[in-house]
Design a protein around this motif. Sequence first.
Motif, short mmCIF file in Angstrom:
data_model
loop_
_atom_site.label_atom_id
_atom_site.label_comp_id
_atom_site.label_asym_id
_atom_site.label_seq_id
_atom_site.Cartn_x
_atom_site.Cartn_y
_atom_site.Cartn_z
N VAL A 94 -0.53 10.44 -1.59
CA VAL A 94 -1.46 11.23 -0.79
C VAL A 94 -0.72 12.41 -0.18
N LEU A 95 -1.32 13.60 -0.26
CA LEU A 95 -0.74 14.76 0.40
C LEU A 95 -1.03 14.69 1.90
N THR A 96 0.00 14.82 2.70
CA THR A 96 -0.19 14.73 4.15
C THR A 96 -0.33 16.09 4.79
N SER A 97 -0.02 17.15 4.03
CA SER A 97 -0.19 18.50 4.58
C SER A 97 -0.49 19.46 3.45
N PRO A 98 -1.12 20.58 3.74
CA PRO A 98 -1.43 21.54 2.67
C PRO A 98 -0.15 22.08 2.04
N ALA A 99 -0.27 22.47 0.76
CA ALA A 99 0.86 23.08 0.09
C ALA A 99 1.08 24.48 0.60
N HIS A 100 2.34 24.83 0.81
CA HIS A 100 2.66 26.18 1.28
C HIS A 100 3.28 26.96 0.13
N ALA A 101 2.81 28.18 -0.09
CA ALA A 101 3.24 28.98 -1.21
C ALA A 101 4.74 29.19 -1.24
N ASP A 102 5.36 29.28 -0.09
CA ASP A 102 6.78 29.58 -0.07
C ASP A 102 7.65 28.33 -0.09
N SER A 103 7.05 27.14 -0.25
CA SER A 103 7.84 25.93 -0.18
C SER A 103 7.70 25.00 -1.38
N VAL A 104 6.70 25.25 -2.23
CA VAL A 104 6.48 24.35 -3.36
C VAL A 104 7.39 24.74 -4.52
N ARG A 105 8.20 23.78 -4.95
CA ARG A 105 9.11 24.00 -6.07
C ARG A 105 8.78 23.00 -7.17
N VAL A 106 9.45 23.15 -8.30
CA VAL A 106 9.12 22.31 -9.44
C VAL A 106 9.28 20.83 -9.10
N HIS A 107 10.37 20.46 -8.42
CA HIS A 107 10.57 19.04 -8.12
C HIS A 107 9.50 18.49 -7.17
N ASP A 108 8.92 19.36 -6.35
CA ASP A 108 7.80 18.92 -5.51
C ASP A 108 6.58 18.62 -6.37
N ILE A 109 6.36 19.48 -7.36
CA ILE A 109 5.21 19.29 -8.25
C ILE A 109 5.38 18.02 -9.08
N GLN A 110 6.57 17.80 -9.60
CA GLN A 110 6.81 16.62 -10.43
C GLN A 110 6.74 15.34 -9.60
N GLY A 111 7.26 15.36 -8.39
CA GLY A 111 7.16 14.19 -7.52
C GLY A 111 7.99 13.01 -8.00
N GLN A 155 12.56 25.89 -15.28
CA GLN A 155 13.41 24.92 -14.59
C GLN A 155 13.98 25.56 -13.33
N ASP A 156 13.99 24.78 -12.26
CA ASP A 156 14.49 25.27 -10.98
C ASP A 156 16.01 25.35 -11.02
N ALA A 157 16.54 26.51 -10.68
CA ALA A 157 17.99 26.69 -10.66
C ALA A 157 18.63 26.10 -9.41
N ALA A 158 17.79 25.67 -8.46
CA ALA A 158 18.30 25.05 -7.22
C ALA A 158 17.70 23.66 -7.09
N PRO A 159 18.23 22.68 -7.84
CA PRO A 159 17.64 21.34 -7.84
C PRO A 159 17.82 20.62 -6.51
N ASP A 160 16.93 19.63 -6.29
CA ASP A 160 17.12 18.78 -5.12
C ASP A 160 18.11 17.67 -5.47
N ASP A 161 18.31 16.75 -4.56
CA ASP A 161 19.30 15.69 -4.79
C ASP A 161 18.65 14.37 -5.13
N ASN A 162 17.38 14.39 -5.56
CA ASN A 162 16.66 13.17 -5.89
C ASN A 162 16.61 13.01 -7.41
N PRO A 163 17.28 12.01 -7.98
CA PRO A 163 17.29 11.87 -9.44
C PRO A 163 15.92 11.52 -10.03
N ALA A 164 14.97 11.12 -9.21
CA ALA A 164 13.65 10.74 -9.72
C ALA A 164 12.75 11.95 -9.96
N THR A 165 13.07 13.08 -9.39
CA THR A 165 12.21 14.26 -9.49
C THR A 165 12.72 15.22 -10.54
N SER A 166 11.92 15.47 -11.55
CA SER A 166 12.31 16.42 -12.59
C SER A 166 12.34 17.83 -12.02
#
Length: 608
Positions: free
Chosen positions: A25-42, A76-87
């Motif tokens: 469930v999304l708990t807050s609206p998506a913000h244009a300046d904060s959504v990255r590929v790993h957020d979309i993949q989840g 592909q995001d050139a600045a990946p997060d540190d979560n191995p589960a998120t593509s």
Amino acid sequence: MPSRSSARLAALTVAAVCSAASAVVLTSPAHADSVRVHDIQGTTRISPFAGQKVTDVPGIVTATRTYGSSKGFWIQDAAPDDNPATSEGVFVFTSSTPKVAVGDSVTVTGTVSEYVPGGTSSGNQSVTEITKPAITTASTGNAVPAPAVVDRHSVPGAYAPAGDTAAAGSVNGLPLDPSKYALDYYESLEGMNVQVADARVVTATDPYSELWVTVKPWEHRNRRGGTVYGSYDSQNTGRLQIQSLGSTAGFPKANVGDTLEGTTTGPLDFNQFGGYTLVASDLGTLKSGGLQRETTRKQSDRELAVATYNVENLDPSDATFDKHASSIVHNLQSPDIVSLEEIQDDNGAKDDDTVGAGATVNKLIDAIVAAGGPKYDWRSIDPVNDQDGGEPGGNIRQVFLFNPERVSFVDRAGGDSTTAVGVTKVHGKAQLTASPGRIDPANAAWANSRKPLAGEFVFRGKTVFVIANHLNSKGGDQALTSQYQPPVRSSEVQRHAQATAVNAFVKDILAVQKNADVIALGDMNDFEFSGTAEILEGDGALWSAIKSLPKSERYTYDYQGNQQVLDQILISPAIRRGCDFEYDSVHVNAEFNDQISDHDPQVLRFRP
């Protein structure tokens, strides 16, 4: 690039595909300046943004697809997060030839969707995509993110988690655990640039310019280089399909045991014909493993050689007769009896009420003679038009070939396409009421499927009963990569009913003559460890003789990197107890890119 994929379905809404991921469930609206590929993949298989618009998602273009019905590109995001589960990669579906190039730094605005290759009824997993995109190019010529290395160290040993019982067995809503499950690991790389190195080929190149490799060289390996599928609980996790983003003209023509030397790199996609697929921007160099077609030994004078061979929709227009004949004469050493499956009628797929197959069979017999083999005789029963399944109009059926210089066929009138053959007792011995005859053809188990053909043979004065089978195919079963784990094998229902009928008929023979020599053989369309095999063998009436081979040698077919048993020769207790039988799976087709059938023939030699 040729493709088997059907026309692209409309992107599914979150309501259509996310019932198994209702906890996301999304708990807050998506913000244009904060959504990255790993957020979309989840962290599950379903994007938390599915059905929503996202704005200015940044990424580097890693590959473009300019052919087929699924045109677009991967970022592909050139600045990946540190979560191995998120593509860190995602496919952008443009529907037309994309106007970006590899190395472009872009931002993408569009709608996140979950596309299910093959449609929701297939049970397949979905691909997270951005659709209806608006693309802005910030710069060009950028370095592409380094590929993730897929190898024996990175792929877990367990194949898939058990599905959520509250979601009909779907894994869609389960948190990904890429360190524990292979399917979770591959999903965590969906859309990303990946790489395999020095990968051994485990399924030969097919007509659609696809092959399969393994990144686990010793996972259930056999001596010819393949990967054996030995049970439902021991999946081969190192298998990966390889396609090309380039021209298919240069795609390697590989056989099992060959190697793609060097690195093969490209985005990890998912399709309905094999699941996770490395779509290669750069292909390794093919190195031959030198695989050769096998030849079985010649039967002795006192041995009866019985074979089964699926000749894959053979009709008079085919150009494969000489090659089939050569296989029968030289590789199979001219067996005394050959059960042929998938013999089509005399005009093939033309649907005009033709059911006779004399032209087809006699063309093969003539080719066998030309190849130096015996002049076989044959018996069969024509099916009722369009009632036995297979290619529409083709009227496939089983046919007995037999060498009249070595074995005789007992002709007994009364067998036809709709009359059930029975068993009688004559002078204390079992006898068929009709030879050839069909087993219980009115049984609903045989609806739109091939009916077994029973025949009575005599070799050196001994009667041998042979039952030729071609059971219901696996069409409609969910894939091993299905979102439902374990996948549903719906085709088993009819196949189990068919196996029950065959087992009952064998028991009828054995009830009259306990020591009768009975062989049930053919394309059983199921594994030697399957429920179908257990039913065929029920109460000890039969035993699948391929189990006399070492486990690593038990295969007749090669599908998606899994070498497996579909063709079987089952024997009655009298043959098994004699311990003078020999079984050979003769590998002439399944492992080769220039195969004339997708099945390997099987040969049993024994002394009646």
